[in-house]
Design an enzyme around this catalytic site. Structure first.
Site, PDB file in Angstrom:
ATOM      1  N   HIS A 145       0.812  -1.221   0.000  1.00 27.66           N
ATOM      2  CA  HIS A 145       0.000   0.000   0.000  1.00 27.66           C
ATOM      3  C   HIS A 145       0.843   1.268   0.000  1.00 27.66           C
ATOM      4  O   HIS A 145       0.342   2.341  -0.331  1.00 27.66           O
ATOM      5  CB  HIS A 145      -0.999   0.001   1.169  1.00 27.66           C
ATOM      6  CG  HIS A 145      -0.416   0.292   2.513  1.00 27.66           C
ATOM      7  ND1 HIS A 145      -0.045  -0.696   3.406  1.00 27.66           N
ATOM      8  CD2 HIS A 145      -0.167   1.462   3.147  1.00 27.66           C
ATOM      9  CE1 HIS A 145       0.396  -0.143   4.520  1.00 27.66           C
ATOM     10  NE2 HIS A 145       0.338   1.177   4.393  1.00 27.66           N
ATOM     11  N   ASP A 175       0.606  -7.627   1.641  1.00 22.36           N
ATOM     12  CA  ASP A 175       0.927  -6.200   1.720  1.00 22.36           C
ATOM     13  C   ASP A 175       2.438  -5.964   1.702  1.00 22.36           C
ATOM     14  O   ASP A 175       2.955  -5.115   2.422  1.00 22.36           O
ATOM     15  CB  ASP A 175       0.304  -5.561   2.965  1.00 22.36           C
ATOM     16  CG  ASP A 175       0.277  -4.038   2.869  1.00 22.36           C
ATOM     17  OD1 ASP A 175       0.274  -3.519   1.733  1.00 22.36           O
ATOM     18  OD2 ASP A 175       0.270  -3.367   3.921  1.00 22.36           O
ATOM     19  N   SER A 256       4.539   2.893   7.804  1.00 20.17           N
ATOM     20  CA  SER A 256       4.284   1.749   6.929  1.00 20.17           C
ATOM     21  C   SER A 256       5.511   1.394   6.102  1.00 20.17           C
ATOM     22  O   SER A 256       6.118   2.250   5.467  1.00 20.17           O
ATOM     23  CB  SER A 256       3.153   2.071   5.960  1.00 20.17           C
ATOM     24  OG  SER A 256       1.921   1.795   6.529  1.00 20.17           O
TER      25      SER A 256
END
Length: 515
Positions: A145, A175, A256
């Protein structure tokens, strides 16, 4: 504990941490392992955990920080506004949904997206996240992402040196993404054996939260094997693998793709998500285990695609009281909640069915891993490749049985594949359905197919196409069916042209690449 977390999740929003979803944030802010190192390319010597007195722990934090910070990078995601708009949910819509309206407006998502596009100049990134250098020649691991929808990816090292990165591959099911920059002699992190981490062990999260570069936070491993429903829940993962490491080290938007390390500075996870009522740190952070992340990037580097083995079972998580109750109500059964995974059916060419499993069996162990819930099953099988054999222990009528299952891919094969072996649908990342005459008449078209099941980050998605858009021509030729698309692209490689219409009937012509 599992049911407690699930009860908490309806009002504690689980959100993907940032990468390409932190537009609002960017604009607003303008016990260590005793195992051998498991580097992506090299194997080092054993390093043991230091003592537990305060001075030693402090020293360990300093050592881990000095090791980790130079190997953690900032990733800037630049997107063409033509590919970031459209009539469907965008990354920013997801940011609004999970984190709330960063602008405090309330004027609707369509207006919100338009406002952001007006406020984001072409030379500004649409989002920022983190990444971890895993080899001296520039391979970098991050989240899917973080890089989703990018037309350009810029990597900035801790010394502020900047590079344009090549996206090697992504896997929405875990992910995870793999990037490459052209440089040598870079600092990098070793992979630890994440199977051996313990709840209560110290952990450090390193990344670039809220625009603050090279931030180190400390906490403990709060839990292992967490399934939080975020990957499949957003509709981007067709077969999600969720067995997260949970930590209370402070993680915020921008973390992230950054590193979760032990006190030796070895990589135990890739920070991916938080559970929060506000979208910011509240003590629940989740990381993809290093063993799974390592397997994914090795597959991408070696084969160009992820090699994923499947048991071929449909199942019910017995640890989830609500799932069991709902299943019983729907099927009029009386299955008891407890521990393990209950087999409810089989897919086509199922390896588990070939090995003798039947509906009603309860899977309790795979190789050395006890299966208490679906997250355990997902991790133990999802980290293996087609053709691998696993020893499976199951209960049938209360009696324990053991069998050996040969894992298969989704097509029923037992061998690894490369990009050259992929179907057109797999290569381009979408399926297509022919238009009916009524729809053609409504739009004044003589040809067209509707895009379905568009994979995030795929070649078709990079051209700006989402589910429901109508494709009228590929490489100058009309298309009216899935067969037409396959015929045109089965032997085509390189850059092509595609014409399509969005939800509002607006026409576009874009380039796309076929591997």
């Amino acid at each position: 504990m599992k049911s407690t977390l699930k009860k908490l999740l309806p009002f504690a929003v689980v959100g993907v941490i940032s990468g390409a979803t932190t537009v609002g944030t960017i604009q607003y802010f303008g016990h260590g392992s005793n195992n051998a190192d498991q580097s992506y390319f090299t194997k080092g010597s054993n390093v043991s955990f230091a003592g537990m007195n305060t001075a030693a722990v402090g020293d360990d934090f300093v050592k881990a920080a000095k090791t980790t910070v130079p190997a953690v990078v900032t990733i800037k995601n630049y997107q063409n506004r033509a590919t970031s708009g459209g009539g469907r949910a965008s990354e920013q819509d997801l940011f609004d949904f999970f984190f709330g309206d960063p602008f405090g407006g309330g004027g609707g998502r369509g207006q919100q997206r338009q406002k952001q596009q007006q406020q984001t100049p072409d030379n500004m990134p649409s989002g920022m996240g983190s990444g971890v250098i895993i080899s001296p020649d520039g391979y970098i691991i991050s989240n899917n992402h973080v890089v989703a929808g990018a037309s350009k990816l810029e990597v900035v090292l801790s010394n502020k040196k900047s590079y344009i990165a090549t996206l090697i591959g992504t896997d929405p099911n875990t992910d995870i993404s793999l990037l490459k920059i052209e440089e040598k002699g870079l600092p990098y992190l070793n992979f630890a054996n994440s199977d051996n981490i313990e709840v209560g062990q110290w952990a450090l999260a390193v990344g670039n939260p809220l625009g603050l570069n090279s931030t180190v936070t400390a906490g403990i491993i709060s839990a292992k094997g967490r399934g939080i429903g975020i990957l499949g829940g957003q509709g981007k993962a067709t077969n999600p693998i969720e067995s997260f490491i949970q930590t209370d080290a402070a993680i915020n938007p921008g973390n992230s793709g950054g590193a979760l390390v032990n006190t030796n500075g070895d990589l135990i996870g890739i920070n991916s998500a938080i559970s929060s009522t506000t979208g910011y740190y509240q003590g629940y952070g989740f990381a993809v285990p290093a063993n799974l992340a390592r397997k994914i990037v090795e597959d991408i580097k070696k084969f160009g695609i992820v090699q994923r083995g499947f048991l071929g079972v449909q199942s019910l998580d017995l640890s989830d009281d609500m799932q069991v109750a709902a299943y019983n109500k729907q099927k009029k059964t009386n299955i008891k909640a407890g521990s393990g995974v209950y087999v409810t059916g089989f897919g086509d060419k199922s390896g588990a069915e070939d090995a003798g499993l039947k509906v009603g069996d309860i899977i309790t162990k795979i190789d050395a891993t006890n299966i208490t819930d679906f997250a355990d099953l997902s991790m133990s099988i999802g980290s293996k490749r087609p053709g691998d054999k696993v020893q499976l222990v199951y209960l049938r009528n209360g009696k324990e049985n053991t069998t050996t299952v040969t894992l298969k891919d989704q097509q029923g094969g037992t061998s690894t594949r490369t990009k050259a072996d992929l179907t057109v649908t797999e290569k381009i990342g979408a399926e297509f359905q022919g238009l009916d005459d009524r729809t053609k008449a409504y739009y004044g078209l003589t040809s067209g197919v509707v895009a379905k099941n568009v994979v995030e980050g795929s070649e078709i998605a990079k051209a700006g196409i989402v589910d429901g858009y109508i494709i009228t021509e590929i490489n100058g030729k009309p298309v009216n069916s899935q067969k037409d698309v396959e015929s045109l692209l089965s032997k085509f490689t390189g850059t092509g042209q595609i014409k399509y219409m969005d939800d509002y009937g607006r026409g576009y012509q874009r380039g796309f690449k076929m591997p």
